[in-house]
Design a protein around this motif. Sequence first.
Motif, PDB file in Angstrom:
ATOM      1  N   ASP A  79      10.908   9.203 -17.811  1.00 59.40           N
ATOM      2  CA  ASP A  79      10.635   8.188 -17.348  1.00 59.40           C
ATOM      3  C   ASP A  79      10.667   7.132 -18.279  1.00 59.40           C
ATOM      4  OD1 ASP A  79      10.427   6.915 -15.295  1.00 59.40           O
ATOM      5  OD2 ASP A  79       8.382   7.561 -14.430  1.00 59.40           O
ATOM      6  N   ASP A  80      12.053   5.947 -18.137  1.00 55.50           N
ATOM      7  CA  ASP A  80      11.832   4.588 -18.801  1.00 55.50           C
ATOM      8  C   ASP A  80      11.899   4.015 -17.978  1.00 55.50           C
ATOM      9  OD1 ASP A  80      14.031   5.536 -18.206  1.00 55.50           O
ATOM     10  OD2 ASP A  80      15.375   5.205 -20.509  1.00 55.50           O
ATOM     11  N   CYS A  81      11.196   4.008 -16.468  1.00 53.36           N
ATOM     12  CA  CYS A  81      11.625   3.335 -16.055  1.00 53.36           C
ATOM     13  C   CYS A  81       9.805   2.742 -15.707  1.00 53.36           C
ATOM     14  CB  CYS A  81      12.178   3.165 -14.626  1.00 53.36           C
ATOM     15  SG  CYS A  81      12.443   2.092 -13.257  1.00 53.36           S
ATOM     16  N   SER A  82       9.301   1.302 -15.304  1.00 56.54           N
ATOM     17  CA  SER A  82       8.163   1.651 -15.193  1.00 56.54           C
ATOM     18  C   SER A  82       8.178   0.442 -13.628  1.00 56.54           C
ATOM     19  CB  SER A  82       7.581  -0.078 -15.977  1.00 56.54           C
ATOM     20  OG  SER A  82       8.084  -0.857 -16.026  1.00 56.54           O
ATOM     21  N   LEU A  83       8.813   0.510 -13.361  1.00 57.40           N
ATOM     22  CA  LEU A  83       8.910  -0.099 -12.153  1.00 57.40           C
ATOM     23  C   LEU A  83       8.255   1.522 -10.856  1.00 57.40           C
ATOM     24  CD1 LEU A  83      12.297  -1.658 -11.674  1.00 57.40           C
ATOM     25  CD2 LEU A  83       9.889  -3.015 -11.861  1.00 57.40           C
ATOM     26  N   GLU A  84       7.298   0.396 -10.143  1.00 57.73           N
ATOM     27  CA  GLU A  84       7.558   1.856  -8.787  1.00 57.73           C
ATOM     28  C   GLU A  84       8.015   0.490  -7.801  1.00 57.73           C
ATOM     29  OE1 GLU A  84       2.617   1.900  -8.547  1.00 57.73           O
ATOM     30  OE2 GLU A  84       2.802   3.459 -10.250  1.00 57.73           O
ATOM     31  N   SER A  85       8.036   1.497  -6.759  1.00 54.26           N
ATOM     32  CA  SER A  85       8.247   1.214  -4.972  1.00 54.26           C
ATOM     33  C   SER A  85       8.053   1.643  -3.797  1.00 54.26           C
ATOM     34  CB  SER A  85       9.905   1.421  -5.246  1.00 54.26           C
ATOM     35  OG  SER A  85      10.823   0.853  -4.038  1.00 54.26           O
TER      36      SER A  85
END
Length: 336
Positions: A65-71
């Motif tokens: 999981d190379d995405c650090s964003l949260e939504s």
Amino acid sequence: MSFVYFRLPHTTQVYRNRITAEPEEIASLAELNGRRGFVIAPFVPSADCPILLLQAEWKPVDIADDCSLESRLVDADYEAERSRYAVDFENYHAQLRDGTFSKIVLARSAHLRATEQIPALSLFVRACRKYPRMFIALFSTERSGTWLIATPEILVSGERGNMTTMALAGTKSKDDNTPWSTKNIQEQRYVETYITECIEHYTSDFSVEGPYTTRAGDLVHLRSDIRFNLADTSHIGDLLNALHPTPAVCGIPKAATRDFIVANESAPRSYYSGFSGMLDPDGCTNLFVTLRCMKLNVGNVYTLYAGGGLLKDSTCQSEWDETEAKMNTMRKTFVK
């Protein structure tokens, strides 16, 4: 181009397909007899939602999981959805009060918009990490659209005729230490009885273990494991046709409740409460009911699905709360 990623329960290995052709559309579950591939089946096959069979070669892959964003998921139509559900509940519950049905499953969907764009593969990896006991799949085809699934329910699993299915019903929070209610026990018993009666048409060599409490994410369910020997695996499509949809996603009697659901539910189920997974009559079959799922739409919009079994003593508020708890399975994939 179509793609599939999946991870089996209680394992860590992810598999990715190499599609050799676009999915084949199958007219009926019986036509899966003797076939091999990744199956994507809807609740009820139709021209808009056909049974799909993907022929592919599979290879193990490592994905991070190379995405650090949260939504955050925003529901702009929450009250309207609650109102629709209340109308549906009254319509369904009237059939139970009148004795037309013994049990019927009411499903709903929610269209939500994410405040941040999270890549589909990141959502898949997060689901794998958060739900080690579940079957996790991410698939996309032109006919089905793109779906993410984290489901606890086996439809049929096994190898060379040594098969397993389960009766999974009844729901409460994992933190709820109160005894199972009569409603939940009865609901699970309906499912177990139906499945064992289906199995008896194909073999007398079967056993039932349970019911017992099993965890699925933040929820627990009542589960019975049904193990059986299928001497002729070339006719597994006939078995799938007999089992699906089980009372866990449909109702009793099966044909009447299925027809009522299709005619009366506010939103079509599409591939929710169908099933998906690998089919191989000469090798390993792992097919799972498509629960705890969402469809990934364009414009950062997601459609989440959930349902619950209604009996005569069900209440609208408790059933609504159960669908919300089930939808949280997908909502939590938007958080690291």
